[in-house]
Each structure stands twice: as structure tokens, then as C-alpha cells.
Design a protein around this motif. Structure first.
Motif: not given
Length: 561
Positions: A173-195
Motif C-alpha cells: 500500500c502507498v500508506c506503507q511507503g510504496h509508490d503504488k498499491c497492489v492487491i491479489v485475489g483468489k477464492p476465500a478458502e485458498a487464503w488459509g486465513d480465517a481471521t
């Protein structure tokens, strides 16, 4: 998909032509969907209040779910306007809608879709995220991504369109000092992160007030920790790295060499170092070595005794003596003459000062902070600076980043400078307009923080009392070029400025009693004249083939008009 196919798709979509403004009825319509034109600053204030009242986790979840619903509605709109065409084509309209609604400029960088198997993996780059800009304005830069509503939008759009729960996550994210934001998408269960996936599910707040109170206290403590004490202002990673080095040296007597471009605030860093050191109650003495003639610099630094040279009518202590017990700041030390360099080296080695014309030395206890924008290594190679002096000065170098590398701090710096000059000019504007802030963010900043201070002082002086500081108040010359975006034509259709200009031209021609054949003949004649009689070049100007132009020139030329 090829660029030509993509362009054809956008032309088919006719998104701008679907937007209508009706001032008489108070409606804004995108196709048959009522839209709202809101101030980003007002929505940013609401977003800020959500974090203050709900805590970080619940505010993030609420923004995520709000964006999710918006993305679903836009997916329905895209499918309706494009019909049941190629699924992939409809999917790619999402970034166009995101940009059109003023949220973010999105570019798909990778997508792997298997419609039959129901698999999805996508990556998107974001530029000019309104949510990242708003977060930086209110909280500064930090360690966590901030584009929660935008991530929710992407997730809702693809989920509705793909008919499977697809979850996007911001990986930078730009908020972290990067020059752009980047997002990645995949099916919910593929993340393995229920939180993380749980953010998309609404919570019941009953019975959780104590947890909320603790969470808010923790958030405020964290934000407080990120604030730099004293007069230095900044949260950008590059700034915090420099400040971290500086703060570690504060309680020691070590000599510090501040490096950086002109205007980055080297003297402010030196003053902070002094004010947060054990010497804070003793003198802080500054001298700009580049602003004093070479034949006078030694007297300024080391002092002079009466009669030492013609014109020395009285004894005068030098800067080292005046700074005894405190801190001496030598700015632009790279401009010292060779003779002054030799004497300075001796003072650093012995701790003793010998005034010009004096017959005894004097012990001094001075903490030295030097600064320069000169490449001292290059100056050594060229014989303009002593290497032994460099190694004495460069015991602890700190490089201060230029303003263009810490753009996330511009809002914070501007706010502090506005407060400063409000007292000077006894007036208090409301702050920067959004357009003015955009111009400051786009500026290249050759003069760094000093240039920003000059612009803000001018802005406070010229802005009306109780009004906002606008772009014309800041810049004496032309401001940085900004994207003018789309405009609303007389018919209520949003167009870019060139389209709108043409539309007004055409309307003016029609009001004058338009003769199509006469105007076409004049255009043909003008194009041929500008091309010096070269029909190929003239045809290119008119968007015609040479054969088409030759035909028109023959039938519509001056002899036929």
C-alpha cells in the motif's frame, strides 16, 4: 486481449454517455442507478471517525463490507450494459468502473481464470487510491495497508461476477511507503486465513464494549508512538529511518554529518539533536560556511584578537568559543577553504582553539554537527576537501531524504506550516483545497521542504480569511500539470475537455446558420495550404486517404465553393 479489442470494448461500453446530471430534480444517474457526488474529504472524515469510535479491526471490516456491496452493484451494471458477452470482457470492465467513479486507477497485471473449473487468481496494481490518500492525511504512513473499502469493492465485483466467494487482499500500500498499491485475489478458502476472511462477515457488537475500549486505547497508543517528538515532522519510512539514526546519537557526544539536498531541513535536524541532548541548556550556534568570504571564515570560526589584521579594532570570540558547552552547527562545510579545513581538523583533534592574532590556545567543549549538499567523496578526489577531515566529520553520517521521496509527509508538513504562518499574518484559512493538495503532491520539489514552506507562506498570505488555500494562491508560476478529468457538456453528458470544446464549437456553428458544404470546402483548403500543397500530408491531417482527399478537393475546392 489486444489493445484494439480492449478499445472496442470500452467504446461499446459507453460509460460516460450513461452518466446524467439533472440539476433541476437533484439527481445523478449512472444508467438507472442513482449516484451521489460527495466530497472525498467528508467521506475521509467519516472514515476517520469510524476508526476512532469502532477501533481498527471493526472499522476495517465495516469499510470492507461496504465496498463489497458497491462492487456487487457495479458487477450487475457491467453485465447489464455489456449484455451476455464474453465473460472475460465483462470482468475487465471492473477497473474502468473503479476509475470512472473516482476511487482508484486500477490496472490488471495478472489473471488466471478457468470458468469451467471455477478457479481464479488475479493481481491488480492501484494508483491514486483516494482511500490511501485519506488515510495518510489523517494517520500518516505506517505498517498496515489502508484501502479496505476498495479491496471490498474488488472482492464484491468478482464474487458477483464469478458466482463464487472471491477475496482480494492488499499486499502492498502507498500508506506503507510504496509508490503504488497492489492487491491479489483468489477464492476465500485458498487464503488459509480465517481471521482475514472473517472481516467480510458482520459482527454483533453487543457484549463487546470492554474489548472495544481496550482496542481504541491500543490504537491511540500506537498512533502516539509514531509521532516524532519535537519540531521534526514526518512519518514516511525514509524520514523515520533518518530520524531513527539521529535519535540514537542524541545522548552521545559523537560528531554527526548531515547529508542531503538543499532545503531538506538539515538545520532543523541539527537543532533537534541539540535540544534532545544533555547539552540542551547550553548554546546552539550555527554558521553557514558557504555564505562567508574565505578571508573571513577563520575569524568567524576561531575568533580574532585586536590588531590581528587591518580592521581588527577589537577582540571577538569565534563560533567555537560561543558554542562552548553546547553544539556548533557547520552548514555547507564542503565550502570551507583549504586553510580553514586545516585549522578545523586541528580543533577536532585537540579540542583547542587558537584565535587569529592570539598567543595562546583555549580549550573548548563543543559537540560538532556538520552538514553539506556537496559530494565530499568527489571533492576529495578532486583535491578540494581533505580526506583526514572528512573521516573526522563522517564518524556518524545521517542522510536526510528529499521531499519527493517522502510525499506522504507533505500533508503533515503543510498543516504545520499553515499554523506557523497563520500567527505571522494573523489570519486563519480553512486549510488546503483538495486540488491544491493534489498539486503539491504532483510537484517535483527541487527546493524540498524549504520550497514547500515558501509556497505555504505565499498561500496563507493570498488566501481569503476563512477560505481555503487554492492552487493559484500557492504557485507564482504555472502549477504542476494535473489531469483535468471529465467535464459535463450542455447536454448533460460527461466528456473530456477536448470533446467538450469541440461540442461547444459545433453548437456555435449551428447557431450561425451552418453550411456543411462550405465548411467542408474551407477545411480541405486549409489542410492543403498548411501541407504546402502536399495532398498526402493534408489527407493525414483530415484523417482521410489521399484518394478521398483528392476527390473532395476536386469537387469542394476553392474553385467549386
Amino acid at each position: 486481449m489486444a489493445d484494439t479489442s480492449r478499445q472496442k470494448l470500452i467504446e461499446q461500453f459507453h460509460l460516460r454517455s450513461r452518466l446524467r446530471f439533472s440539476v433541476d430534480t437533484g439527481h445523478i444517474w449512472l444508467d438507472e442507478n442513482r449516484m451521489l457526488l460527495m466530497h472525498a474529504k467528508a467521506f475521509g472524515a467519516l472514515r476517520h471517525e469510524l476508526f476512532d469510535t469502532l477501533g481498527a479491526r471493526r472499522a476495517q471490516g465495516l469499510l470492507l463490507r461496504m465496498g463489497f456491496v458497491s462492487g456487487q452493484h457495479d458487477a450487475d451494471l457491467a453485465r447489464k450494459l455489456l449484455g451476455e458477452g464474453d465473460n472475460y470482457d465483462v470482468f475487465r470492465i471492473g477497473p474502468e468502473l473503479h476509475a470512472f467513479e473516482g476511487l482508484v486507477k486500477a490496472t490488471i497485471t495478472d489473471v488466471q481464470i478457468d470458468w469451467e473449473q471455477g478457479s481464479f487468481l488475479g493481481a491488480v496494481d492501484w494508483h491514486n487510491s483516494w482511500e490511501a490518500e485519506s488515510h495518510i492525511q489523517h494517520f500518516g504512513q505506517g505498517d498496515m495497508p489502508a484501502c479496505w473499502s476498495l479491496v471490498g469493492y474488488a472482492s464484491g465485483y468478482v464474487t458477483r461476477f464469478f458466482q463464487r466467494f472471491i477475496v482480494f487482499r492488499e499486499t502492498q500500500c502507498v500508506c506503507q511507503g510504496h509508490d503504488k498499491c497492489v492487491i491479489v485475489g483468489k477464492p476465500a478458502e485458498a487464503w488459509g486465513d480465517a481471521t482475514y476472511v472473517d472481516y467480510f462477515r458482520a459482527e454483533n457488537l453487543d457484549g463487546q464494549l470492554r474489548e472495544l475500549e481496550a482496542e481504541l486505547a491500543q490504537l491511540r497508543d500506537k498512533l502516539s508512538e509514531r509521532r516524532v517528538p519535537g519540531r521534526l515532522i514526518g512519518n514516511a519510512p525514509a524520514f523515520r529511518a533518518a530520524f531513527g539514526l539521529l535519535s540514537q546519537a542524541a545522548n552521545s557526544p559523537i560528531s554527526v554529518l548531515l547529508l542531503g539536498e538543499t532545503g531538506v531541513g538539515k538545520e532543523m535536524f541539527a537543532r533537534w539533536l541539540h535540544e534532545n541532548s544533555p547539552r540542551a541548556q547550553q548554546p546552539f550556534v550555527a554558521i553557514n560556511c558557504g555564505a562567508i568570504p574565505h578571508d573571513l571564515i577563520e575569524a568567524e570560526l576561531f575568533g580574532v584578537r585586536k590588531g590581528a589584521y587591518t580592521g581588527a579594532h577589537e577582540s571577538r570570540p569565534g563560533r567555537f568559543e560561543r558554542a562552548d558547552g553546547g553544539t556548533l552547527f557547520l552548514d555547507e562545510v564542503g565550502d570551507l577553504s583549504p586553510a580553514a579545513q586545516v585549522k578545523l581538523l586541528r580543533v577536532l583533534q585537540t579540542g583547542e582553539v587558537e584565535p587569529l592574532g592570539g598567543d595562546r590556545v583555549q580549550k573548548v567543549n563543543v559537540r560538532l554537527v556538520a552538514a553539506t549538499n556537496v559530494d565530499l567523496q568527489r571533492a576529495i578526489a578532486e583535491g578540494r576537501f581533505r580526506s583526514d577531515l572528512y573521516y573526522r566529520l563522517a564518524t556518524y553520517p545521517v542522510t536526510i531524504p528529499p521531499l519527493r521521496e517522502r510525499r506522504g509527509d507533505i500533508q503533515l508538513l503543510a498543516a504545520a506550516l499553515i499554523d506557523k504562518y497563520c500567527d505571522v499574518y494573523e489570519k486563519r484559512p480553512l486549510g488546503l483545497s483538495e486540488r491544491a493538495l493534489q498539486a503539491l503532491m504532483a510537484h517535483p520539489w527541487p527546493g524540498n521542504v524549504r520550497e514547500l514552506e515558501n509556497l505555504i507562506e505565499r498561500g496563507v498570505l493570498l488566501a481569503p480569511a476563512g477560505g481555503e488555500i487554492e492552487v493559484q494562491h500557492l504557485f507564482a508560476g504555472p502549477p504542476p500539470p494535473l489531469d483535468e478529468g471529465a467535464s459535463v457538456g450542455p447536454s448533460g453528458i460527461v466528456s473530456n475537455p477536448s470533446d467538450l470544446s469541440r461540442e461547444r464549437l459545433y453548437e456555435g456553428l449551428l447557431q450561425e446558420g451552418f453550411d456543411l458544404e462550405e465548411h467542408e470546402a474551407r477545411l480541405v483548403e486549409l489542410a492543403v495550404r498548411r501541407a504546402g500543397g502536399n495532398l498526402t500530408q493534408a489527407a493525414r491531417q483530415l484523417g482521410l486517404t489521399r484518394r478521398q482527399l483528392a476527390y473532395r478537393f476536386k469537387h469542394l475546392g476553392p474553385d467549386k465553393s
